[in-house]
Design an enzyme around this catalytic site. Structure first.
Site, mmCIF file in Angstrom:
data_model
loop_
_atom_site.group_PDB
_atom_site.id
_atom_site.type_symbol
_atom_site.label_atom_id
_atom_site.label_comp_id
_atom_site.label_asym_id
_atom_site.label_seq_id
_atom_site.Cartn_x
_atom_site.Cartn_y
_atom_site.Cartn_z
ATOM 1 N N CYS A 100 -0.540 27.696 9.584
ATOM 2 C CA CYS A 100 -1.625 27.119 10.275
ATOM 3 C C CYS A 100 -1.553 25.682 10.658
ATOM 4 O O CYS A 100 -1.143 24.871 9.789
ATOM 5 C CB CYS A 100 -2.835 27.436 9.261
ATOM 6 S SG CYS A 100 -4.302 26.875 9.744
ATOM 7 N N GLU A 143 -7.279 33.578 13.502
ATOM 8 C CA GLU A 143 -8.100 32.561 14.291
ATOM 9 C C GLU A 143 -9.697 32.577 14.204
ATOM 10 O O GLU A 143 -10.305 31.649 13.938
ATOM 11 C CB GLU A 143 -7.970 32.541 15.709
ATOM 12 C CG GLU A 143 -6.513 32.266 16.245
ATOM 13 C CD GLU A 143 -5.962 30.829 15.360
ATOM 14 O OE1 GLU A 143 -6.606 29.746 15.271
ATOM 15 O OE2 GLU A 143 -4.756 30.874 15.061
ATOM 16 N N HIS A 146 -11.222 31.179 11.044
ATOM 17 C CA HIS A 146 -11.478 29.656 11.053
ATOM 18 C C HIS A 146 -13.075 29.538 11.359
ATOM 19 O O HIS A 146 -13.742 28.546 10.886
ATOM 20 C CB HIS A 146 -10.592 28.896 12.150
ATOM 21 C CG HIS A 146 -9.316 28.739 11.670
ATOM 22 N ND1 HIS A 146 -9.094 27.674 10.670
ATOM 23 C CD2 HIS A 146 -8.214 28.961 11.985
ATOM 24 C CE1 HIS A 146 -7.837 27.616 10.540
ATOM 25 N NE2 HIS A 146 -7.194 28.438 11.339
HETATM 26 NI NI NI Z 1 -5.062 28.474 11.651
#
Ligand code: NI
Length: 174
Positions: A100, A143, A146
């Site tokens: 990440c 993703e 997040h």
């Molecule tokens: Ni990430």
């Protein structure tokens, strides 16, 4: 080209819930998307989410084409996904290595659903959906996490499988 600073794990904004995009075809959305793309490319990321550059909106993008960080994975077309929803298509999960941009230098092994359907808007406000598997499915789940304030280390169940990329090179295969 505007490269934005990527927030790193420990920054409180990365733990926040992001808000849905309410208006499409705006210049601010356009700028956000361009900045995310420039930043993702500059950092060789396979994906990026708006909160990683400090914007708490439900916007992610991802792409995997000749990425030196992930030399072995199948290609994923460049996709911008807004207000996403994810539905697992089966209970089956697999462990895989993830990195990440907010957790630089590290890799960890995380369980994700193998097969998912995802839906969302493109930047023009058109709704679309796809059924995907494998690394594509993994990237989307990473993703979208997040947007709910979840970073992949929170999902590692065996912390022995978390470490610095160079030390893990033999395991990861890159
Ligand atoms: Ni990430």
């Amino acid at each position: 080209m505007t490269t934005r600073q990527v927030l790193r794990m420990g920054h409180p904004l990365l733990l926040e819930q992001s808000h849905p995009v309410a208006e499409f075809n705006t210049s601010s959305l356009q700028t956000l998307i361009q900045d995310m793309r420039d930043t993702m490319l500059a950092e060789d990321g396979a994906g990026i989410a708006a909160p990683q550059i400090g914007v708490l909106l439900r916007v992610v993008m991802f792409e995997l084409v000749d990425n030196p960080r992930y030399p072995k994975e199948a290609e994923v077309p460049f996709t911008i996904l807004i207000n996403p929803e994810i539905e697992p298509l089966s209970e089956r999960q697999s462990l895989g290595w993830e990195g990440c941009l907010s957790v630089p230098g590290l890799r960890g092994r995380v369980a994700r659903y193998d097969d998912i359907r995802y839906r969302g808007y493109n930047p023009q406000g058109q709704w679309f959906e796809r059924e995907v598997s494998g690394f594509h499915a993994r990237v989307v789940q990473h993703e979208c996490d997040h947007l709910d304030g979840v970073l992949y280390p929170q999902r590692i169940t065996d912390l022995r499988q978390f470490g610095f990329k160079e030390e893990l090179a033999a395991e990861i295969g890159c």
